[in-house]
Write an enzyme that holds these catalytic residues in place. Structure first.
Site, short mmCIF file in Angstrom:
data_model
loop_
_atom_site.label_atom_id
_atom_site.label_comp_id
_atom_site.label_asym_id
_atom_site.label_seq_id
_atom_site.Cartn_x
_atom_site.Cartn_y
_atom_site.Cartn_z
N SER A 15 0.86 -1.18 0.00
CA SER A 15 0.00 0.00 0.00
C SER A 15 0.89 1.23 0.00
O SER A 15 2.07 1.15 0.38
CB SER A 15 -0.89 0.00 1.26
OG SER A 15 -1.50 1.26 1.46
N TYR A 63 -1.14 -0.68 10.82
CA TYR A 63 -1.28 -0.85 9.37
C TYR A 63 -0.02 -0.39 8.67
O TYR A 63 0.49 -1.06 7.77
CB TYR A 63 -2.50 -0.09 8.88
CG TYR A 63 -2.84 -0.35 7.43
CD1 TYR A 63 -3.24 -1.62 7.01
CD2 TYR A 63 -2.77 0.67 6.48
CE1 TYR A 63 -3.56 -1.86 5.67
CE2 TYR A 63 -3.09 0.43 5.15
CZ TYR A 63 -3.48 -0.84 4.76
OH TYR A 63 -3.78 -1.08 3.44
#
Length: 258
Positions: free
Chosen positions: A153, A166
């Site tokens: 990501s 995350y």
């Protein structure tokens, strides 16, 4: 065209995790369209069966393998099951992941641990189990090359508040991918990392209330990428000529609100 040039994936086997929806499903469809026999892996067997049906209706080859990759030993077991059933393994796409974000104070530690379990530990174990098969495929397969594609990501490039675990997981995926790239390039096993920005998928469904609404409002302020956009990026990466490796690909919406 030589099998060692750019071309279809006929005669090869691809394993895609997180394939019951979103980027994983789109990647599976993309690889099947290129001619690979695709093993789709996820927890939701009913959803996997739907993906398999769609691929077969479009003339492709697909097989469902349900597995909880966070369970001890399950990642290695499912890689073994795929190789036993389909005879080889040429491409792996690690797409299974969660996005459980929220402020550090107030977020249950269980969410942080699950983030690491799925985004890091499961991915590590799939890669560890798959790499010997990928080395073998590169040495003996029709294309002379194999691929491991990890979905990270943009959160693996730039950290931000409210996404500590995350960010940890995605920075880890990016770092792991680069280390493995260097280790296996000489064996013609290409390791790539794809880092999407905002993508319209189910990821936001599992974010805690309050945070979820804010994220969805932010997503709604721009034209998001689709899962198909990222799936096509994966297809591009793995169909490059043997001599060419796409090490890292960042894919963002054209216009992104700050």
């Amino acid at each position: 065209m030589s099998g060692r040039g750019r071309g279809r994936l006929d005669g090869t086997v691809a394993l895609v995790t997180g394939a019951s929806s979103g980027i994983g499903e789109a990647a599976a469809l993309s690889l099947a369209a290129e001619g690979a026999a695709v093993a789709v892996v996820a927890r939701r067997k009913d959803r996997l069966d739907g993906v398999v049906t769609r691929i077969r209706e479009e003339g492709g080859s697909a097989h469902a393998f349900d597995a909880d990759l966070a369970a001890p030993g399950e990642a290695a077991a499912v890689v073994g099951r795929v190789v036993e059933a389909l005879g080889r393994l040429d491409t792996v796409v690690n797409s299974a992941g969660v996005m459980l974000i929220g402020p550090a104070i107030g977020t249950p530690v269980e969410e942080w641990l699950r983030t690491v379990d799925i985004n890091v530990s499961a991915l590590l174990q799939v890669a560890h189990a798959a790499l010997p098969h990928l080395v073998e495929a590169a040495a003996e397969g029709p294309r002379g090359v194999a691929d491991l594609v990890n979905i990270s990501s943009v959160a693996g490039r730039v950290a931000g508040p409210g996404a500590a675990a995350y960010n940890l997981s995605k920075f880890g995926v990016t770092g792991l991918s680069e280390a493995l790239r260097q280790e296996f390039a000489g064996k013609y096993v290409r390791v790539s990392v794809v880092e999407p920005g905002a993508v319209a998928t189910e990821l936001t469904d599992h974010i805690q209330p309050g945070v979820r609404e804010n994220i969805r409002a932010w997503y709604g302020s721009m034209e998001n990428l689709t899962a198909e956009d990222v799936g096509e990026a994966v297809g591009y990466i793995v169909t490059r000529p043997r001599r060419m490796a796409v090490n890292e690909m960042v894919v963002r919406p054209t216009v992104q609100e700050s």
